[in-house]
Motif scaffolding. Structure first.
Motif, mmCIF file in Angstrom:
data_model
loop_
_atom_site.group_PDB
_atom_site.id
_atom_site.type_symbol
_atom_site.label_atom_id
_atom_site.label_comp_id
_atom_site.label_asym_id
_atom_site.label_seq_id
_atom_site.Cartn_x
_atom_site.Cartn_y
_atom_site.Cartn_z
ATOM 1 N N MET A 1 52.365 3.919 -5.945
ATOM 2 C CA MET A 1 53.130 4.677 -6.926
ATOM 3 C C MET A 1 53.879 5.808 -6.218
ATOM 4 S SD MET A 1 51.636 7.289 -9.784
ATOM 5 C CE MET A 1 51.178 6.184 -11.102
ATOM 6 N N ARG A 2 55.108 6.051 -6.674
ATOM 7 C CA ARG A 2 55.854 7.207 -6.189
ATOM 8 C C ARG A 2 56.199 8.096 -7.379
ATOM 9 N NH1 ARG A 2 61.015 6.072 -4.028
ATOM 10 N NH2 ARG A 2 61.011 4.463 -5.624
ATOM 11 N N ILE A 3 56.243 9.385 -7.124
ATOM 12 C CA ILE A 3 56.680 10.320 -8.154
ATOM 13 C C ILE A 3 57.772 11.205 -7.568
ATOM 14 C CG2 ILE A 3 54.481 10.345 -9.393
ATOM 15 C CD1 ILE A 3 53.844 13.033 -8.096
ATOM 16 N N SER A 4 58.638 11.679 -8.446
ATOM 17 C CA SER A 4 59.623 12.655 -7.991
ATOM 18 C C SER A 4 59.499 13.901 -8.850
ATOM 19 C CB SER A 4 61.043 12.087 -8.052
ATOM 20 O OG SER A 4 61.489 12.058 -9.376
ATOM 21 N N ILE A 5 59.784 15.036 -8.237
ATOM 22 C CA ILE A 5 59.663 16.314 -8.920
ATOM 23 C C ILE A 5 61.014 17.019 -8.863
ATOM 24 C CG2 ILE A 5 58.434 18.512 -8.988
ATOM 25 C CD1 ILE A 5 56.165 16.996 -7.472
ATOM 26 N N ALA A 6 61.588 17.210 -10.033
ATOM 27 C CA ALA A 6 62.925 17.802 -10.124
ATOM 28 C C ALA A 6 62.841 19.310 -9.895
ATOM 29 C CB ALA A 6 63.534 17.506 -11.484
ATOM 30 N N ALA A 7 63.446 19.757 -8.815
ATOM 31 C CA ALA A 7 63.382 21.181 -8.464
ATOM 32 C C ALA A 7 64.024 22.053 -9.537
ATOM 33 C CB ALA A 7 64.063 21.409 -7.119
ATOM 34 N N ALA B 1 54.583 23.015 -4.762
ATOM 35 C CA ALA B 1 55.145 23.038 -3.408
ATOM 36 C C ALA B 1 56.007 21.815 -3.122
ATOM 37 C CB ALA B 1 54.012 23.145 -2.382
ATOM 38 N N GLU B 2 55.744 20.709 -3.829
ATOM 39 C CA GLU B 2 56.457 19.460 -3.566
ATOM 40 C C GLU B 2 57.729 19.318 -4.402
ATOM 41 O OE1 GLU B 2 53.239 19.795 -4.207
ATOM 42 O OE2 GLU B 2 52.204 19.089 -2.404
ATOM 43 N N ARG B 3 58.173 20.381 -5.061
ATOM 44 C CA ARG B 3 59.354 20.240 -5.924
ATOM 45 C C ARG B 3 60.583 19.868 -5.091
ATOM 46 N NH1 ARG B 3 58.751 25.618 -5.116
ATOM 47 N NH2 ARG B 3 60.579 26.957 -5.003
ATOM 48 N N GLY B 4 61.415 19.066 -5.730
ATOM 49 C CA GLY B 4 62.605 18.598 -5.034
ATOM 50 C C GLY B 4 62.360 17.403 -4.141
ATOM 51 N N ARG B 5 61.160 16.877 -4.189
ATOM 52 C CA ARG B 5 60.823 15.770 -3.292
ATOM 53 C C ARG B 5 60.363 14.546 -4.082
ATOM 54 N NH1 ARG B 5 56.182 17.684 0.276
ATOM 55 N NH2 ARG B 5 56.092 15.453 0.603
ATOM 56 N N THR B 6 60.473 13.403 -3.422
ATOM 57 C CA THR B 6 59.847 12.177 -3.909
ATOM 58 C C THR B 6 58.680 11.910 -2.980
ATOM 59 O OG1 THR B 6 61.914 11.285 -4.748
ATOM 60 C CG2 THR B 6 60.176 9.699 -4.260
ATOM 61 N N LEU B 7 57.517 11.657 -3.560
ATOM 62 C CA LEU B 7 56.366 11.426 -2.692
ATOM 63 C C LEU B 7 55.557 10.203 -3.110
ATOM 64 C CD1 LEU B 7 53.532 13.724 -3.709
ATOM 65 C CD2 LEU B 7 55.812 14.537 -4.144
ATOM 66 N N GLU B 8 54.940 9.632 -2.137
ATOM 67 C CA GLU B 8 54.066 8.488 -2.339
ATOM 68 C C GLU B 8 52.692 9.026 -2.730
ATOM 69 O OE1 GLU B 8 55.189 5.241 -1.668
ATOM 70 O OE2 GLU B 8 53.298 4.518 -2.521
ATOM 71 N N VAL B 9 52.164 8.552 -3.846
ATOM 72 C CA VAL B 9 50.842 8.987 -4.287
ATOM 73 C C VAL B 9 49.789 8.162 -3.550
ATOM 74 C CG1 VAL B 9 49.308 9.151 -6.277
ATOM 75 C CG2 VAL B 9 51.753 9.630 -6.544
ATOM 76 N N ALA C 1 49.434 14.705 -14.175
ATOM 77 C CA ALA C 1 50.353 15.780 -13.812
ATOM 78 C C ALA C 1 51.673 15.628 -14.552
ATOM 79 C CB ALA C 1 50.584 15.789 -12.304
ATOM 80 N N ALA C 2 52.184 14.404 -14.601
ATOM 81 C CA ALA C 2 53.448 14.163 -15.301
ATOM 82 C C ALA C 2 53.311 14.497 -16.780
ATOM 83 C CB ALA C 2 53.887 12.714 -15.101
ATOM 84 N N ASP C 3 52.184 14.113 -17.378
ATOM 85 C CA ASP C 3 51.951 14.398 -18.795
ATOM 86 C C ASP C 3 51.787 15.898 -19.039
ATOM 87 O OD1 ASP C 3 52.076 11.734 -19.380
ATOM 88 O OD2 ASP C 3 49.904 11.438 -19.507
ATOM 89 N N ALA C 4 51.224 16.593 -18.064
ATOM 90 C CA ALA C 4 50.902 18.017 -18.252
ATOM 91 C C ALA C 4 52.108 18.924 -18.096
ATOM 92 C CB ALA C 4 49.819 18.431 -17.253
ATOM 93 N N ILE D 1 58.282 16.024 -13.736
ATOM 94 C CA ILE D 1 57.657 15.018 -12.880
ATOM 95 C C ILE D 1 57.919 13.628 -13.448
ATOM 96 C CG2 ILE D 1 55.491 14.206 -11.860
ATOM 97 C CD1 ILE D 1 54.442 17.075 -12.133
ATOM 98 N N THR D 2 58.539 12.785 -12.659
ATOM 99 C CA THR D 2 58.876 11.426 -13.086
ATOM 100 C C THR D 2 58.093 10.421 -12.261
ATOM 101 O OG1 THR D 2 61.116 12.165 -13.576
ATOM 102 C CG2 THR D 2 60.785 9.789 -13.402
#
Ligand code: SF4
Length: 66
Positions: free
Chosen positions: A1-7, A33-41, A52-55, A61-62
């Motif tokens: 799964m990957r998520i992205s966090i919109a800065a 701290a990970e805002r603006g990034r796409t990361l592998e969970v 986290a996305a729900d919260a 968080i997408t």
């Protein structure tokens, strides 16, 4: 799964890293701290990432792929 966090959406509420401390962390100003990034969970932490996305009250968080 990957998520992205919109800065531009993150307002620093801190809910995401409170419920998903193994996936996300805070910076010195309380933003994720990970805002603006796409990361592998990492394997086994998908449920935390979904929490986290729900919260996040800003919808910052997408989940990109499950
Ligand atoms: S819960 Fe949302 S707004 Fe708050 S720090 Fe996390 S990503 Fe940013």
């Amino acid at each position: 799964m990957r998520i992205s966090i919109a800065a531009d959406k993150c307002m620093g509420h801190g809910r995401c890293y409170s419920v998903a401390g193994d996936v996300l962390s805070d910076d010195e100003e309380g933003f994720v701290a990970e805002r603006g990034r796409t990361l592998e969970v990492p394997e086994g932490l998908a449920a935390q990432a979904e929490e986290a996305a729900d919260a996040c009250p800003e919808g910052a968080i997408t989940i990109l792929d499950a």
